[in-house]
Design a protein around this motif. Structure first.
Motif, short mmCIF file in Angstrom:
data_model
loop_
_atom_site.label_atom_id
_atom_site.label_comp_id
_atom_site.label_asym_id
_atom_site.label_seq_id
_atom_site.Cartn_x
_atom_site.Cartn_y
_atom_site.Cartn_z
N SER A 143 0.74 -1.15 0.18
CA SER A 143 -0.09 -0.11 0.03
C SER A 143 0.85 1.08 0.00
O SER A 143 0.63 2.27 -0.86
CB SER A 143 -0.98 0.03 1.24
N VAL A 144 1.88 1.18 0.61
CA VAL A 144 2.99 2.50 0.92
C VAL A 144 3.57 2.55 -0.51
O VAL A 144 3.38 3.65 -1.21
CB VAL A 144 3.97 2.10 1.96
N HIS A 145 4.19 1.56 -1.30
CA HIS A 145 4.78 1.66 -2.29
C HIS A 145 4.01 2.03 -3.58
O HIS A 145 4.70 2.47 -4.53
CB HIS A 145 5.98 0.58 -2.52
N ALA A 146 3.03 1.56 -3.68
CA ALA A 146 2.19 1.57 -4.54
C ALA A 146 1.72 3.10 -4.94
O ALA A 146 1.50 3.21 -6.30
CB ALA A 146 0.83 0.73 -4.69
N ALA A 147 1.86 3.77 -4.00
CA ALA A 147 1.37 5.23 -4.21
C ALA A 147 2.64 6.01 -4.54
O ALA A 147 2.54 7.20 -5.11
CB ALA A 147 0.89 5.85 -2.62
N ALA A 148 3.86 5.35 -4.67
CA ALA A 148 4.99 6.21 -5.17
C ALA A 148 4.95 5.92 -6.72
O ALA A 148 4.39 5.14 -7.27
CB ALA A 148 6.29 5.45 -4.69
N ASP A 149 5.73 7.12 -7.37
CA ASP A 149 5.81 6.93 -8.89
C ASP A 149 6.67 5.89 -9.30
O ASP A 149 6.43 5.16 -10.13
CB ASP A 149 6.64 8.34 -9.39
N ILE A 150 7.63 5.63 -8.42
CA ILE A 150 8.47 4.28 -8.56
C ILE A 150 9.22 3.92 -7.30
O ILE A 150 9.24 4.97 -6.33
CB ILE A 150 9.75 4.61 -9.56
N PRO A 157 17.12 -9.93 -5.78
CA PRO A 157 16.07 -10.61 -4.54
C PRO A 157 15.03 -9.67 -4.10
O PRO A 157 13.78 -10.05 -4.16
CB PRO A 157 16.97 -11.22 -3.71
N ALA A 158 15.22 -8.50 -3.71
CA ALA A 158 14.28 -7.78 -3.24
C ALA A 158 13.55 -7.12 -4.22
O ALA A 158 12.25 -7.10 -3.92
CB ALA A 158 14.98 -6.41 -2.48
N LEU A 159 13.85 -6.93 -5.52
CA LEU A 159 13.12 -6.42 -6.60
C LEU A 159 11.99 -7.53 -7.14
O LEU A 159 11.05 -7.31 -6.86
CB LEU A 159 13.95 -6.17 -7.80
N HIS A 160 12.47 -8.69 -6.93
CA HIS A 160 11.47 -9.83 -7.38
C HIS A 160 10.60 -10.19 -6.08
O HIS A 160 9.39 -10.39 -6.54
CB HIS A 160 12.38 -11.08 -7.40
N ASP A 161 11.03 -9.89 -4.81
CA ASP A 161 10.08 -10.11 -3.84
C ASP A 161 8.93 -8.83 -3.79
O ASP A 161 7.71 -9.33 -3.98
CB ASP A 161 10.82 -9.86 -2.33
N PRO A 168 4.04 -2.12 -7.83
CA PRO A 168 4.30 -1.72 -9.06
C PRO A 168 5.48 -0.93 -9.51
O PRO A 168 5.77 -0.57 -8.25
CB PRO A 168 3.00 -1.11 -9.51
N ARG A 169 5.76 -0.69 -10.77
CA ARG A 169 6.71 0.16 -11.18
C ARG A 169 8.18 -0.07 -10.10
O ARG A 169 8.67 1.24 -9.45
CB ARG A 169 6.28 1.68 -10.86
N VAL A 170 8.56 -1.02 -10.10
CA VAL A 170 10.02 -1.23 -9.28
C VAL A 170 11.07 -1.15 -9.98
O VAL A 170 11.07 -1.88 -11.34
CB VAL A 170 9.89 -2.65 -8.41
N ARG A 171 12.36 -0.48 -9.95
CA ARG A 171 13.55 -0.47 -10.25
C ARG A 171 14.52 -0.90 -9.48
O ARG A 171 14.58 -0.74 -8.38
CB ARG A 171 13.80 1.11 -10.94
#
Length: 374
Positions: A143-150, A157-161, A168-171
């Motif tokens: 919920s927290v990270h979905a509100a960010a632009d990225i 491993p953290a990206l895949h988790d 969404p929108r993970v780099r």
């Protein structure tokens, strides 16, 4: 760019979130940008931030029950006020959980883009401390990270988790290391004689002494003939660890050049915690030319090349840690080869290089907002 860095921790705190936020602020200033930092107040109150390269806004905080070294921000209007008064172009949220959520809310209300930096395995902490709540932790993270632009993840491993749990929108944005401060030339024979007066092989751990770090897994290494375990750091687990690790030397918290001297004076570095999204101390050991033993989980999977810069072992396996240490203890040439390759591996991972990558992410976010606005 005018950047507001909202961070859950900042020096004088000693942890990965605080260190990364400090390095980010320094790099932005060096590149001609204008950052400010919003962080929880320290135990000493809102004193001068001598290490900070930019203004720091301190928000009232309380110590975390049972772990007073960690402080949690209280509700405050200072976050939104700081973002507004600084006329921010972008808000950088370092490991958002409490203070960062307020920063995210304020950024959204003001229409300012936000970049969230994932740094803490909250789900792993939930398993460790309450033996439940992993699903709830992931709901909070999502919920927290979905509100960010990225969202910027520090390791693959953290990206895949994050992606597997619907963020969404993970780099990918990894961490830098100070290859000038941490280097093999700081090896100190006098210090080595103090730590291991009988010429023992010195095996070191550096980090917080807390349950999720599982430092007790060094017990098997403590029982090896000719091995001296050295533990650097503090935290709530220290009393129990002094009992669990007989013969180990506990040095407490060390920082700066003194810490660099300790790193370079080790023969083997061991990290034991399985919940690292990155693991900066592994990188600092590698920069110091020290072979690494670490769990095959999380951030160390990106950092340690098994059989080339160190050894990866099954998580939570005391016997595997002991056997890996013993195999390196028995082979000085292998230790030297691993250490030299470790140093070569990290020489290009400077904070300047990764800081420029971060500015590139900022630029992409601002460009994306401009396209939407058009």
């Amino acid at each position: 760019m005018r950047v507001v860095i909202v961070t859950e921790s900042f020096p004088p705190d000693v942890n990965g979130v605080a260190h990364c936020a400090l390095q980010t602020a320094r790099h932005l200033v060096e590149r001609g940008h204008a950052p400010i930092v919003v962080a929880p107040a320290t135990a000493a109150g809102n004193g001068p931030d001598a290490l900070a390269p930019c203004p720091v806004v301190r928000v009232p905080s309380l110590p975390l029950p049972g772990y007073p070294q960690v402080r949690v921000a209280l509700p405050s209007r200072r976050v939104a006020a700081a973002i507004t008064e600084h006329r921010a172009d972008i808000v950088h949220l370092a490991s958002p959980f409490v203070l960062g959520v307020r920063g995210m809310t304020a950024a959204a209300r003001l229409g300012i883009p936000a970049v969230a930096v994932y740094q803490t395995d909250l789900a792993g902490y939930a398993r460790t401390y309450v033996h439940a709540g992993e699903a709830a932790a992931w709901r909070r993270i999502r919920s927290v990270h979905a509100a960010a632009d990225i969202t910027l993840a520090p390791s693959t491993p953290a990206l895949h988790d994050l992606e597997a749990h619907g963020v969404p929108r993970v780099r990918l944005w990894q961490r830098g290391v100070d290859t000038v401060r941490f280097r093999p030339e700081h090896r100190d024979d006098t210090l080595r004689r103090e730590l291991a007066p009988n010429g023992e092989l010195i095996v070191g751990y550096v980090g917080r002494l807390a349950p999720e770090k599982q430092v007790e897994l060094l017990a098997g290494a403590c029982g090896l003939n000719g091995v001296r375990v050295v533990v650097v750091g503090d935290g709530p687990s220290q009393p129990s660890l002094t009992q669990a690790l007989p013969g180990a030397v506990f040095l407490g918290r060390r920082t700066g050049d003194e810490l660099a001297r300790i790193f370079a004076s080790l023969d083997v570095f061991v990290h034991t915690g399985p919940f690292e999204t990155f693991c900066q101390t592994v990188q600092e050991a590698m920069a110091s030319g020290v072979p690494v033993v670490a769990p095959a989980a999380g951030g160390p999977l990106d950092l340690v090349a098994h059989g080339r810069t160190g050894l990866l072992v099954p998580p939570r396996d005391e016997a595997a840690v002991r056997d890996a240490v013993w195999s390196l203890a028995a082979d000085p040439e292998l230790r030297a080869a691993y250490g030299a390759e470790a140093r070569r591996t990290v020489e290009g991972r400077t904070w300047a290089a990764v800081g420029d990558q971060l500015i590139g992410h900022y630029t992409d976010v601002l460009a994306g907002r401009a396209v939407v606005a058009a």
